[in-house]
Enzyme design. Structure first.
Site, PDB file in Angstrom:
ATOM      1  N   ASN A 158      -5.446  -0.827   2.476  1.00 53.73           N
ATOM      2  CA  ASN A 158      -6.094  -1.452   3.638  1.00 53.73           C
ATOM      3  C   ASN A 158      -5.135  -2.147   4.592  1.00 53.73           C
ATOM      4  O   ASN A 158      -5.558  -2.639   5.643  1.00 53.73           O
ATOM      5  CB  ASN A 158      -7.188  -2.432   3.188  1.00 53.73           C
ATOM      6  CG  ASN A 158      -6.661  -3.526   2.265  1.00 53.73           C
ATOM      7  OD1 ASN A 158      -5.470  -3.764   2.170  1.00 53.73           O
ATOM      8  ND2 ASN A 158      -7.576  -4.205   1.577  1.00 53.73           N
ATOM      9  N   ASP A 193       0.826  -1.204   0.000  1.00 54.51           N
ATOM     10  CA  ASP A 193       0.000   0.000   0.000  1.00 54.51           C
ATOM     11  C   ASP A 193       0.861   1.255   0.000  1.00 54.51           C
ATOM     12  O   ASP A 193       2.016   1.225   0.427  1.00 54.51           O
ATOM     13  CB  ASP A 193      -0.894   0.034   1.242  1.00 54.51           C
ATOM     14  CG  ASP A 193      -1.997  -1.000   1.204  1.00 54.51           C
ATOM     15  OD1 ASP A 193      -2.215  -1.601   0.131  1.00 54.51           O
ATOM     16  OD2 ASP A 193      -2.636  -1.214   2.249  1.00 54.51           O
ATOM     17  N   ASP A 224     -19.890  -0.660  -9.324  1.00 59.10           N
ATOM     18  CA  ASP A 224     -20.204   0.377  -8.357  1.00 59.10           C
ATOM     19  C   ASP A 224     -20.538   1.685  -9.066  1.00 59.10           C
ATOM     20  O   ASP A 224     -19.848   2.083 -10.011  1.00 59.10           O
ATOM     21  CB  ASP A 224     -18.988   0.562  -7.443  1.00 59.10           C
ATOM     22  CG  ASP A 224     -19.173   1.647  -6.409  1.00 59.10           C
ATOM     23  OD1 ASP A 224     -20.015   1.471  -5.519  1.00 59.10           O
ATOM     24  OD2 ASP A 224     -18.472   2.677  -6.504  1.00 59.10           O
ATOM     25  N   GLU A 245      -6.687  -4.222  -5.712  1.00 60.82           N
ATOM     26  CA  GLU A 245      -5.830  -3.541  -4.731  1.00 60.82           C
ATOM     27  C   GLU A 245      -6.443  -2.252  -4.210  1.00 60.82           C
ATOM     28  O   GLU A 245      -6.949  -1.432  -4.971  1.00 60.82           O
ATOM     29  CB  GLU A 245      -4.480  -3.200  -5.343  1.00 60.82           C
ATOM     30  CG  GLU A 245      -3.341  -4.146  -5.111  1.00 60.82           C
ATOM     31  CD  GLU A 245      -3.035  -4.580  -3.691  1.00 60.82           C
ATOM     32  OE1 GLU A 245      -3.344  -3.848  -2.721  1.00 60.82           O
ATOM     33  OE2 GLU A 245      -2.466  -5.655  -3.544  1.00 60.82           O
ATOM     34  N   THR A 246      -6.364  -2.083  -2.907  1.00 67.27           N
ATOM     35  CA  THR A 246      -6.819  -0.867  -2.256  1.00 67.27           C
ATOM     36  C   THR A 246      -5.968  -0.633  -1.019  1.00 67.27           C
ATOM     37  O   THR A 246      -5.256  -1.530  -0.572  1.00 67.27           O
ATOM     38  CB  THR A 246      -8.315  -0.989  -1.892  1.00 67.27           C
ATOM     39  OG1 THR A 246      -8.818   0.283  -1.504  1.00 67.27           O
ATOM     40  CG2 THR A 246      -8.525  -1.966  -0.758  1.00 67.27           C
ATOM     41  N   GLU A 248     -24.914  -1.078 -10.362  1.00 63.73           N
ATOM     42  CA  GLU A 248     -25.526  -0.248  -9.340  1.00 63.73           C
ATOM     43  C   GLU A 248     -25.963   1.019 -10.084  1.00 63.73           C
ATOM     44  O   GLU A 248     -25.115   1.852 -10.425  1.00 63.73           O
ATOM     45  CB  GLU A 248     -24.544   0.093  -8.228  1.00 63.73           C
ATOM     46  CG  GLU A 248     -25.153   0.928  -7.126  1.00 63.73           C
ATOM     47  CD  GLU A 248     -24.150   1.362  -6.064  1.00 63.73           C
ATOM     48  OE1 GLU A 248     -24.516   1.393  -4.873  1.00 63.73           O
ATOM     49  OE2 GLU A 248     -22.994   1.678  -6.428  1.00 63.73           O
ATOM     50  N   ASP A 292      -6.017  -8.103  -4.474  1.00 65.79           N
ATOM     51  CA  ASP A 292      -5.539  -7.444  -3.268  1.00 65.79           C
ATOM     52  C   ASP A 292      -4.621  -8.373  -2.482  1.00 65.79           C
ATOM     53  O   ASP A 292      -5.006  -9.480  -2.090  1.00 65.79           O
ATOM     54  CB  ASP A 292      -6.731  -7.029  -2.398  1.00 65.79           C
ATOM     55  CG  ASP A 292      -6.350  -6.032  -1.329  1.00 65.79           C
ATOM     56  OD1 ASP A 292      -5.290  -6.211  -0.692  1.00 65.79           O
ATOM     57  OD2 ASP A 292      -7.106  -5.063  -1.114  1.00 65.79           O
ATOM     58  N   ASP A 352     -23.998  -1.884   1.956  1.00 65.76           N
ATOM     59  CA  ASP A 352     -24.142  -0.453   2.242  1.00 65.76           C
ATOM     60  C   ASP A 352     -25.505  -0.212   2.881  1.00 65.76           C
ATOM     61  O   ASP A 352     -26.490   0.018   2.194  1.00 65.76           O
ATOM     62  CB  ASP A 352     -24.005   0.332   0.935  1.00 65.76           C
ATOM     63  CG  ASP A 352     -23.884   1.832   1.155  1.00 65.76           C
ATOM     64  OD1 ASP A 352     -23.980   2.265   2.310  1.00 65.76           O
ATOM     65  OD2 ASP A 352     -23.686   2.546   0.168  1.00 65.76           O
TER      66      ASP A 352
END
Length: 773
Positions: A262, A158, A406, A259-260, A454, A289, A529
């Site tokens: 975190n 990260d 999203d 990947e983010t 979404e 990730d 959510d």
């Protein structure tokens, strides 16, 4: 809508698009299989290739270690004027013998352009060549910022880690522009081709799916039956394939696994609201990730993800992933005296800002329809390339069967800068291009992918439930809202029985008007959510200010259409069963959220995006009540899967198509008469029933009858004709008197109720399900 607050980025890595065929481009030909950092066929060389139409100089910097050390060598790249691709071929032998890189190769780019001109006297950590942080064309080049490769196949770490906590090293602006990010920045990892099997992909029609939405880490972190080394990982999730198959789930939808930021999430009583648990701030669109892998060596996340996919495929379960192409983890403006000056420069922004991001008309700021950073420039052909290429990679190389997008309305944008307009008819938008180049699965099943939108964002004409083009299914937010209001807001919000019939019957008003089918409606009551299914009927308002580990969380929807049923716990469980039954018995594709099957609670927190905590992970111990509800859930799922009459390929018809004197679908008033338009439109009516002719669908049940009493008192339903020589048998009644392990009976154990004109007293706020035999 996602609410992660991180505006930091890391990126992708290298490997090769093994399976995917080259995608046809309408613009200058760029072969996606060659972008990124790739070994050649003999592994004698690494070819680095990156797109930038506006850079005047690009260098690739190579590192021996992932973090904490300086580069060992750098190379100037050469630009192809026709494709705008910069490239450099590097000898592996030279890297090994001259520079001592005998392990993984880590790399990043540094780029110069009109707003930061190249000078041979420039050194890291200086402002030599600086003109402006952003110029009139929107360029934001800064050679002090090491840039992640948008086509990298894995990411080293990260941007912020335990030893690299200073996020300002990625920032622009007078205070930060000269800070060098190289030692700490996320880097691409050059990985070799991988041959791990993904198994055999299910070819089942989307209409036959039952979707289970869950966070990959949260699925197993609390599961003490697993070795601690694999909890919260792809390997751990693979162990749950048999559980989900036993529940009846045949499609698992993971929250983002690209990947983010975190790794720095806290598991700490002093945690604040800064953690990024859900993962909606993507740093690398090709990279699994690393945090979710028990094997974090180079290539390990890729291998482990594919092995997990195979485990699910072997159990007949499709694997869907939630993808975020409307914004990136680089985020939007976050600093300066006006809050609109400082931007992170970590990848796309430092390579070609106006290509990869939608900007305001003066090109100085991001255009924002997401609320968590500027819009990704989904209307630009090159930016679209990245979307299409990464989807193809996850489909072909990693084995994914479908995608949930999203804030997908951003992908329907028909302009680049200074505006936003959703137009499903524009063939050049990303939505239609995805359908053209990555064909969706046919109605009857087969190859292809399942595409789920979404269908909303923020502002403009971005609320588009029912408004997406052919090839797309959608989260049906109207179904969610109407059913919630009918159950929880009687006397406050009017939901007519006509509206309910439309939702139960497949939302023909949303999907039938443009040729789409009932199965293009993904029916859900809750998602990640918001409230869990249990909490929807147990809390009147969100409870987001609790102490760790249940909170605190900022934001969250205030208009939840929830109700605690007056505090009556039996009524709360009845409401859960009723809502779940309505979802499973409606035409469309049902989606439950992980833990709904066992009354999972988030203790009233409806925006737990930051809670990487034991309270937010699924739990695996079962009380008697929870075990009974799991049995209820699994049996109702099994009933749906066993009865094709509940899964129509087209919209239901109201006529007798096979001459057996029974319409394919008929709606009834409680008195047993066919529902009239006057009954459908009267807001004082809250009870409705319907009968489906199973013989028109090859169903084992010659007819199915469902009655819903949404009123606050018991209602008598007079049963309709079940067919010649048939009687009605009860499968379930969600009333409070019918709790226990057999709330839904096993096939063959149905209770005889009677024939035509039998009167059945249905408890308030309950659902009854009968079959004819």
């Amino acid at each position: 809508m996602t609410k992660s607050r991180f505006h930091v980025v890391a990126s992708l890595v290298v490997a090769l698009l093994l399976v995917a065929a080259p995608v046809m481009r309408a613009h200058a030909s760029i072969d996606a299989r060659t972008l990124g950092g790739r070994y050649d066929a003999t592994r004698a060389n690494i070819n680095f290739r990156v797109y930038s139409s506006r850079a005047t100089r690009v260098e690739v910097w190579i590192y021996k270690t992932a973090s904490g050390a300086q580069e060992v060598v750098k190379y100037v790249m050469t630009k192809d004027a026709a494709t705008q691709v910069w490239s450099k071929t590097v000898s592996v032998s030279t890297l090994q013998t001259t520079y001592g890189i005998t392990g993984p190769v880590y790399y990043g780019y540094r780029a110069w352009g009109p707003n930061w001109t190249y000078s041979s006297t420039w050194t890291k950590g200086t402002s030599t060549g600086f003109v402006s942080d952003v110029d009139s064309a929107g360029n934001r080049f800064n050679p002090n910022k090491l840039l992640l490769d948008p086509y990298a196949r894995e990411v080293s770490q990260d941007p912020q880690t335990a030893t690299c906590r200073d996020g300002t090293i990625y920032a622009s602006g007078a205070t930060n522009r000269a800070k060098d990010s190289g030692a700490c920045a996320s880097k691409g990892v050059v990985i070799a081709a991988d041959t791990t099997s993904i198994g055999t992909k299910p070819t089942r029609a989307f209409k036959d799916d039952v979707i289970y939405e869950v966070h990959l880490r949260g699925l197993t972190m609390n599961d003490t039956s697993l070795a601690s080394s694999i909890r919260g990982t792809y390997a751990g999730a693979a162990k749950k394939a048999s559980y989900l198959a036993g529940l009846g789930v045949n499609a698992v939808e993971f929250l983002p696994v690209q990947e983010t930021q975190n790794d720095s999430n806290d598991v700490d009583p002093n945690s604040d609201t800064g953690d990024n648990y859900w993962g909606y701030m993507t740093l690398g669109y090709f990279a699994p990730d690393r945090r979710y892998s028990s094997d974090r060596t180079a290539g390990g996340p890729t291998r482990e993800f594919k092995a997990m996919v195979k485990a699910f495929h072997d159990a007949g379960i499709k694997v869907y992933i939630d993808v975020v192409y409307n914004h990136t983890g680089e985020g939007g403006a976050w600093g300066g005296t006006d809050g609109r000056t400082v931007y992170n420069v970590q990848s796309w922004r430092g390579l070609d800002n106006p290509t990869y991001y939608s900007l305001t008309s003066d090109f100085q700021q991001s255009w924002d329809n997401t609320g968590v950073g500027g819009n990704y420039n989904t209307h630009n052909p090159v930016a679209q390339d990245l979307i299409v290429d990464s989807l193809a990679y996850w489909r072909d190389a990693l084995g994914v069967d479908g995608f949930r997008f999203d804030l997908a309305s951003v992908l329907g944008n028909t302009c680049e800068h200074g505006c936003y307009n959703f137009d499903k008819m524009d063939s050049s938008n990303a939505l239609n291009r995805i359908v053209r180049e990555l064909p969706p699965r046919a109605a009857g099943g087969g190859s292809g992918i399942d595409l789920i939108a979404e269908p909303w964002a923020i502002g403009g004409n971005s609320y588009q439930v029912g408004g997406f083009p052919t090839g797309w299914s959608e989260w049906n937010g109207v179904f969610r809202d109407d059913i919630r209001k009918a159950q929880n807001k009687m006397g406050v919000a009017n939901v007519t029985t006509g509206t309910l019939a439309t939702r139960f019957g497949g939302s023909w008003d949303l999907y039938g008007d443009d040729g789409r089918k009932a199965w293009n409606s993904v029916n859900f009551l809750v998602a990640h959510d918001g409230f869990t299914l249990n909490d929807l009927y147990a809390y009147n308002t969100k409870q987001n200010s609790q102490p760790w580990p249940y909170g605190p969380s900022d934001g969250g929807e205030d208009n939840n259409n929830s109700w605690d049923q007056g505090g009556d716990v039996l009524a709360q469980r009845r409401a859960v069963r009723t809502g779940f039954a309505l979802m499973m018995l409606s035409a469309g594709v049902p989606m439950m959220t992980g833990g709904d099957e066992v009354l999972r609670t988030q203790f009233g927190n409806n925006n737990a995006y930051n809670l990487d905590s034991p309270a937010n992970w699924l739990y695996w111990t079962r009380s008697t009540i929870e075990a009974n509800h799991q049995t209820f859930s699994s049996r109702l799922v099994a009933f749906r899967k066993a009865h094709p009459a509940l899964r129509p390929a087209n919209q239901y018809s109201g006529v007798d198509n096979n001459g057996n004197v029974m319409e394919q679908l008929r709606w009834f008033m409680p008195n047993g008469q066919q529902a009239t338009s006057a009954y459908f439109t009267d807001p004082n009516n809250h009870a409705l029933a319907w009968r489906i002719d199973g013989t028109e669908f090859g169903d084992t049940a010659s007819a199915i009858y469902v009655a819903y009493n949404g009123w606050s008192a018991d209602v008598n339903f007079t049963l309709p004709w079940p067919g010649t020589g048939k009687n009605w048998y009860r499968v379930t009644d969600t009333a409070t008197w019918n709790e226990g392990a057999n709330t839904v009976v096993a096939p063959g154990s149905e209770t005889l109720i009677g024939g035509e004109n039998t009167v059945y007293g249905l408890q308030a706020r309950s659902v009854m399900l009968l079959i004819a035999k």
